[in-house]
Design a protein around this motif. Structure first.
Motif, short mmCIF file in Angstrom:
data_model
loop_
_atom_site.label_atom_id
_atom_site.label_comp_id
_atom_site.label_asym_id
_atom_site.label_seq_id
_atom_site.Cartn_x
_atom_site.Cartn_y
_atom_site.Cartn_z
N ALA A 100 -7.68 -2.32 11.68
CA ALA A 100 -7.46 -0.94 11.27
C ALA A 100 -6.55 -0.88 10.04
O ALA A 100 -6.75 -0.04 9.15
CB ALA A 100 -6.85 -0.13 12.42
N ALA A 101 -5.56 -1.76 9.97
CA ALA A 101 -4.69 -1.81 8.80
C ALA A 101 -5.47 -2.26 7.57
O ALA A 101 -5.26 -1.75 6.46
CB ALA A 101 -3.51 -2.74 9.07
N ILE A 102 -6.37 -3.23 7.75
CA ILE A 102 -7.22 -3.67 6.64
C ILE A 102 -8.08 -2.50 6.15
O ILE A 102 -8.19 -2.24 4.94
CB ILE A 102 -8.11 -4.85 7.08
CG1 ILE A 102 -7.24 -6.10 7.30
CG2 ILE A 102 -9.19 -5.14 6.04
CD1 ILE A 102 -7.98 -7.25 7.96
N SER A 103 -8.70 -1.78 7.08
CA SER A 103 -9.53 -0.63 6.73
C SER A 103 -8.70 0.42 6.00
O SER A 103 -9.16 1.02 5.01
CB SER A 103 -10.15 -0.02 7.98
OG SER A 103 -10.91 -0.96 8.70
N MET A 104 -7.50 0.67 6.49
CA MET A 104 -6.62 1.66 5.88
C MET A 104 -6.32 1.30 4.43
O MET A 104 -6.32 2.16 3.54
CB MET A 104 -5.33 1.77 6.68
CG MET A 104 -4.32 2.77 6.17
SD MET A 104 -2.93 2.94 7.32
CE MET A 104 -2.17 1.30 7.20
N ILE A 105 -6.10 0.02 4.17
CA ILE A 105 -5.83 -0.44 2.81
C ILE A 105 -7.08 -0.27 1.94
O ILE A 105 -7.01 0.21 0.80
CB ILE A 105 -5.36 -1.90 2.84
CG1 ILE A 105 -3.97 -1.99 3.50
CG2 ILE A 105 -5.32 -2.50 1.43
CD1 ILE A 105 -3.54 -3.40 3.86
N ASP A 106 -8.24 -0.67 2.46
CA ASP A 106 -9.48 -0.52 1.70
C ASP A 106 -9.72 0.94 1.32
O ASP A 106 -10.05 1.26 0.17
CB ASP A 106 -10.66 -1.04 2.51
CG ASP A 106 -10.72 -2.56 2.59
OD1 ASP A 106 -10.04 -3.22 1.77
OD2 ASP A 106 -11.43 -3.08 3.46
N LEU A 248 2.03 3.52 -4.08
CA LEU A 248 1.07 2.83 -3.22
C LEU A 248 1.27 3.24 -1.76
O LEU A 248 0.30 3.42 -1.02
CB LEU A 248 1.20 1.32 -3.36
CG LEU A 248 0.92 0.73 -4.75
CD1 LEU A 248 1.02 -0.79 -4.70
CD2 LEU A 248 -0.45 1.16 -5.26
N HIS A 249 2.51 3.39 -1.37
CA HIS A 249 2.82 3.82 0.00
C HIS A 249 2.22 5.20 0.29
O HIS A 249 1.66 5.43 1.37
CB HIS A 249 4.33 3.85 0.19
CG HIS A 249 4.79 4.37 1.52
ND1 HIS A 249 4.41 3.82 2.72
CD2 HIS A 249 5.60 5.43 1.83
CE1 HIS A 249 4.97 4.47 3.72
NE2 HIS A 249 5.69 5.46 3.21
N LEU A 250 2.30 6.10 -0.67
CA LEU A 250 1.76 7.44 -0.47
C LEU A 250 0.24 7.38 -0.32
O LEU A 250 -0.34 8.10 0.51
CB LEU A 250 2.14 8.35 -1.62
CG LEU A 250 1.64 9.80 -1.54
CD1 LEU A 250 2.08 10.46 -0.24
CD2 LEU A 250 2.13 10.60 -2.73
N ARG A 251 -0.41 6.52 -1.07
CA ARG A 251 -1.87 6.38 -0.92
C ARG A 251 -2.22 5.80 0.46
O ARG A 251 -3.20 6.22 1.08
CB ARG A 251 -2.43 5.51 -2.05
CG ARG A 251 -2.35 6.19 -3.40
CD ARG A 251 -2.80 5.30 -4.53
NE ARG A 251 -4.24 5.04 -4.49
CZ ARG A 251 -4.88 4.37 -5.45
NH1 ARG A 251 -4.21 3.91 -6.50
NH2 ARG A 251 -6.19 4.16 -5.37
N LEU A 252 -1.41 4.88 0.92
CA LEU A 252 -1.62 4.33 2.26
C LEU A 252 -1.39 5.39 3.33
O LEU A 252 -2.16 5.49 4.31
CB LEU A 252 -0.70 3.13 2.49
CG LEU A 252 -1.04 1.86 1.72
CD1 LEU A 252 0.14 0.89 1.71
CD2 LEU A 252 -2.27 1.19 2.33
N LYS A 253 -0.36 6.19 3.17
CA LYS A 253 -0.08 7.25 4.14
C LYS A 253 -1.22 8.28 4.16
O LYS A 253 -1.59 8.80 5.22
CB LYS A 253 1.23 7.96 3.81
CG LYS A 253 2.48 7.16 4.11
CD LYS A 253 3.73 8.02 4.11
CE LYS A 253 3.77 8.94 5.31
NZ LYS A 253 5.05 9.67 5.42
N THR A 254 -1.78 8.56 2.98
CA THR A 254 -2.89 9.50 2.91
C THR A 254 -4.11 8.94 3.65
O THR A 254 -4.77 9.65 4.42
CB THR A 254 -3.25 9.81 1.45
OG1 THR A 254 -2.10 10.35 0.78
CG2 THR A 254 -4.41 10.79 1.37
#
Length: 408
Positions: A100-106, A248-254
Motif C-alpha cells: 500500500a505504501a508503494i502504491s501510495m508513492i506511485d 513531496l510529503h504533501l503529495r504523499l499525504k494527498t
C-alpha cells in the motif's frame, strides 16, 4: 408501572442528562499528573471541534492538527515521528501495508503518460503493480540493472517521473550502486524544470532504516514495510513513506487521503512497542544470519551464498561503502546438480525454517524460488531464501545440516 427511583437511566445529582446521553457523550482526558513510558492508543474515526472557527481553521494537510481519524491521531502521529527520526527524515505517512505504501508513492508522483523505472530485482508485487494497474492507467514501466548506473542514464526520457531503487533485491540480494544511481537522476533533474523533476524512491525494508541512511545519499523517499523488522512480531501489516521534503510529503499525504489508506490505532501501537527493541533485534538477526551464511558458504551443495556482507554477493562493494549492518535475510543458490524436486525436499525437511513469504520476525523462515536469471544472477540452481530469526544460531545450523543430508 415505572418507578423512577429505580430507573438506571435517571441522571445523577447535578446532571440534567439521562444515562443514554451520558454514555453517548462520554469522552476522556488523561489526568494532568498521569505519565507513562507507553504511548497511549487513541481510537478515533471522528474528531470533534470546539467551535466552527476552529473546525474551519484546521487543514488536513498540516501534521500538527487533527481533522479526521483517517488523516491521523496522536497514536499514528507518534509512530510517524519516531519512524522519521530513525531514518533521519522529517515527515512520514503511514499505509496499511508495504505494498500500500508503494502504491501510495506511485499515485503521488505518476499520472497518465508518465514513465517509471524499476530495477530488475525489484520486489515482485511492485513489478506486478506496474505491469497491471499502472499500465492500465497509461503509465509505462521499464527496468534497469541496479549495478549499472551508466545504463540507467540511457533509459531516462523526458517522460520519466519516478525511479524506484531497491537495495538489496528481496530475493536475489544484489546490492545496488545507490550513489551512482542517485547521481544519474540528479544530473537528469539539473537539465529539466522543477515541475518535471524525477523523484527517487527506495524500498529500504531490508535495512529497517538502521543499516542504511537514504537521505544522506540524496534519495527523496524511503519506503518501509513495517510488517517486517519494525513490528518484529509477524502479526502486523503496515507500511510507511518517509521524506525530508515538505512538497513531496504533501503529495504523499494527498495520495494517502484520496485513496483512503488508513491505519488502525491498535496496529500503530503494536509497531510503536516494537520500535523500542528494534536496534537490538536487528543486530541479533544480523549475527545469526552471518553465522549461517558463512557456514553455508563452505558447503558443497551450495553454489553461491547471496548475503550482502559476503564477497560472493553481487554488489558487495556497495554494501561495504553504504551499509552499517545486514539484518537476517539472505539467499543461497544450490548447485545445479540438484533438481528442483531435491531442493523442495530440502526445504520441507527443515524443522526450524517453516515456509513463509514474510520476514523480519522472531521466527526463522524459508522460501524456495525456481532457477532465476532475474537481475544479475545467471546460475541455474534453485534459490532458497532464509529469514534468520532470533533462535540460537547453532540450532539453526544443525537444522540446515540435517535437511541438506536429505538432498540425495
Amino acid at each position: 408501572m415505572s418507578h423512577p427511583q429505580n430507573d438506571s437511566s435517571a441522571a445523577p445529582e447535578g446532571s440534567a442528562n439521562a444515562l443514554d446521553t451520558r454514555l453517548a457523550q462520554a469522552g476522556y482526558q488523561a489526568p494532568g499528573s498521569f505519565e507513562s513510558l507507553v504511548a497511549p492508543i487513541h481510537h478515533a474515526s471522528t474528531v470533534v471541534f470546539p467551535n466552527l472557527a476552529e473546525m474551519r481553521a484546521r487543514n488536513w494537510e498540516r501534521d500538527d492538527v487533527y481533522t479526521y481519524g483517517l488523516h491521523g491521531t496522536p497514536t499514528t502521529r507518534e509512530l510517524e515521528d519516531r519512524l522519521a527520526d530513525i531514518e533521519g527524515g522529517r515527515h512520514c505517512v503511514l499505509a496499511p501495508s508495504g505494498l500500500a505504501a508503494i502504491s501510495m508513492i506511485d499515485f503521488a508522483f505518476l499520472k497518465t503518460g508518465d514513465e517509471l523505472l524499476l530495477p530488475h530485482n525489484v520486489y515482485l508485487p511492485n513489478r506486478e503493480l506496474a505491469r497491471t494497474l499502472l499500465a492500465d492507467l497509461g503509465i509505462v514501466a521499464r527496468h534497469y540493472d541496479p549495478l549499472d548506473a551508466a545504463a540507467l542514464s540511457l533509459l531516462i526520457t523526458p517522460r520519466t517521473r519516478l525511479v524506484w531503487l531497491e537495495s538489496p533485491g528481496s530475493v536475489t540480494m544484489e546490492v545496488a550502486d545507490l550513489r551512482g544511481l542517485v547521481a544519474v537522476v540528479a544530473a537528469a533533474n539539473a537539465r529539466r524544470p522543477a515541475a518535471e523533476r524525477i523523484v527517487t524512491a527506495l524500498d529500504n525494508t531490508w535495512g529497517a532504516g538502521l543499516a542504511l541512511k537514504p537521505f544522506e545519499l540524496g534519495i527523496d523517499v524511503s519506503m518501509q514495510a513495517l510488517t517486517k523488522y519494525q513490528s518484529g512480531g509477524s502479526d502486523v501489516l503496515m507500511g510507511a513513506a518517509i521524506t525530508r521534503d515538505q512538497a513531496l510529503h504533501l503529495r504523499l499525504k494527498t495520495s494517502h487521503m484520496r485513496t483512503g489508506l488508513g491505519v488502525g490505532a491498535d496496529d500503530a501501537w503494536l509497531v510503536l512497542r516494537g520500535l523500542k527493541s528494534l536496534p537490538l533485534r536487528y543486530a541479533a538477526h544480523d549475527r545469526g544470519a552471518r553465522a549461517l551464511a558463512h557456514w553455508l558458504a563452505a558447503r558443497p551443495e551450495v553454489a553461491r551464498v547471496l548475503h550482502p556482507a559476503l564477497p560472493s554477493c553481487p554488489g558487495h562493494e556497495f554494501w561495504l561503502r553504504d551499509f552499517s549492518g545486514a539484518g537476517g535475510l539472505f539467499s543461497v543458490v544450490f548447485d545445479a546438480r540438484y533438481g528442483t524436486a531435491q531442493v523442495e525436499r530440502f526445504v520441507e525437511a527443515l524443522k526450524l525454517f517453516p515456509l513463509g513469504y514474510s520476514w523480519g520476525g522472531a521466527s526463522s523462515l524459508s522460501m524456495i524460488y525456481p532457477p532465476s536469471r532475474t537481475g544479475t544472477l545467471s546460475e541455474k540452481g534453485a534459490v532458497v531464501r532464509f529469514n534468520v530469526g532470533l533462535e540460537a544460531p547453532d540450532d539453526l545450523i544443525a537444522d540446515v545440516a540435517q535437511a541438506l543430508a536429505q538432498l540425495g
